[in-house]
Write an enzyme that holds these catalytic residues in place. Structure first.
Site, PDB file in Angstrom:
ATOM      1  N   LEU A 147       0.835  -1.198   0.000  1.00  0.00           N
ATOM      2  CA  LEU A 147       0.000   0.000   0.000  1.00  0.00           C
ATOM      3  C   LEU A 147       0.875   1.256   0.000  1.00  0.00           C
ATOM      4  O   LEU A 147       0.851   2.028   0.966  1.00  0.00           O
ATOM      5  CB  LEU A 147      -0.928   0.006   1.226  1.00  0.00           C
ATOM      6  CG  LEU A 147      -1.825  -1.216   1.415  1.00  0.00           C
ATOM      7  CD1 LEU A 147      -2.601  -1.122   2.719  1.00  0.00           C
ATOM      8  CD2 LEU A 147      -2.757  -1.376   0.247  1.00  0.00           C
ATOM      9  N   PRO A 148       1.639   1.478  -1.057  1.00  0.00           N
ATOM     10  CA  PRO A 148       2.432   2.699  -1.095  1.00  0.00           C
ATOM     11  C   PRO A 148       1.507   3.913  -1.130  1.00  0.00           C
ATOM     12  O   PRO A 148       0.433   3.861  -1.737  1.00  0.00           O
ATOM     13  CB  PRO A 148       3.244   2.572  -2.385  1.00  0.00           C
ATOM     14  CG  PRO A 148       2.497   1.592  -3.222  1.00  0.00           C
ATOM     15  CD  PRO A 148       1.771   0.682  -2.275  1.00  0.00           C
ATOM     16  N   HIS A 149       1.902   4.959  -0.428  1.00  0.00           N
ATOM     17  CA  HIS A 149       1.061   6.149  -0.379  1.00  0.00           C
ATOM     18  C   HIS A 149       1.928   7.383  -0.152  1.00  0.00           C
ATOM     19  O   HIS A 149       3.029   7.288   0.368  1.00  0.00           O
ATOM     20  CB  HIS A 149      -0.003   6.032   0.711  1.00  0.00           C
ATOM     21  CG  HIS A 149       0.544   5.696   2.060  1.00  0.00           C
ATOM     22  ND1 HIS A 149       0.896   4.408   2.414  1.00  0.00           N
ATOM     23  CD2 HIS A 149       0.823   6.462   3.119  1.00  0.00           C
ATOM     24  CE1 HIS A 149       1.351   4.407   3.646  1.00  0.00           C
ATOM     25  NE2 HIS A 149       1.321   5.640   4.106  1.00  0.00           N
ATOM     26  N   ALA A 150       1.393   8.517  -0.595  1.00  0.00           N
ATOM     27  CA  ALA A 150       2.152   9.755  -0.471  1.00  0.00           C
ATOM     28  C   ALA A 150       1.207  10.940  -0.509  1.00  0.00           C
ATOM     29  O   ALA A 150       0.115  10.869  -1.068  1.00  0.00           O
ATOM     30  CB  ALA A 150       3.156   9.863  -1.616  1.00  0.00           C
TER      31      ALA A 150
END
Length: 154
Positions: free
Chosen positions: A64-67
């Protein structure tokens, strides 16, 4: 909040083989540019900065990459199913084949966290993940993700 409100059909893709996490982030940048008008380099840089704080591979083949980014008006997402799992430094040390990336405005507080919780809850369901892994059509994957009963949060 529902997944259908944050995930456009053109932000769902199936990839055969990716050579690295960096390549994955570059592809996510291109998808975010096409689907949401974001600048690819900004996306890649923000994802990498977040990943440097700690891996976003949550286990069971899911990442779950997030930015947070400037230029984003609301939380949006991209989903990738990888035909060949990728080493992602996940907490369980298993390679990742389901990737749901989230991009949020710099000042987003609770909306970013609600979206992250919604995606996490949805992809924690092993039977649902098996359905995702059994499909290689982006349109079918988008339909599954946006029509799932667990794809809604209060």
């Amino acid at each position: 909040m529902e997944l259908s409100s944050i995930l456009k059909p053109e932000a769902v893709k199936v990839f055969g083989t990716l050579s690295s996490k960096k390549r994955l982030f570059q592809d996510l940048g291109e998808i975010a540019a096409t689907a949401y008008g974001l600048r690819p380099n900004d996306v890649v840089e923000a994802l990498q900065e977040r990943e440097n704080l700690g891996p976003t591979g949550v286990g069971h083949g899911v990442a779950l990459p997030h930015a947070r980014l400037s230029g984003v008006n609301s939380v949006v997402g991209a989903f990738l199913r990888l035909e060949k799992p990728l080493d992602f430094d996940a907490v369980d040390r298993q390679p990742v084949d389901l990737v749901f990336a989230l991009f949020a405005p710099l000042e987003s507080g609770v909306d970013h966290l609600k979206a992250l919780a919604l995606v996490s809850r949805t992809l924690r369901d092993e039977a649902f993940c098996a359905k995702l892994r059994a499909n290689d059509q982006a349109a079918t994957l988008h339909a599954l993700l946006t029509e799932s009963p667990s794809s809604q949060a209060a």
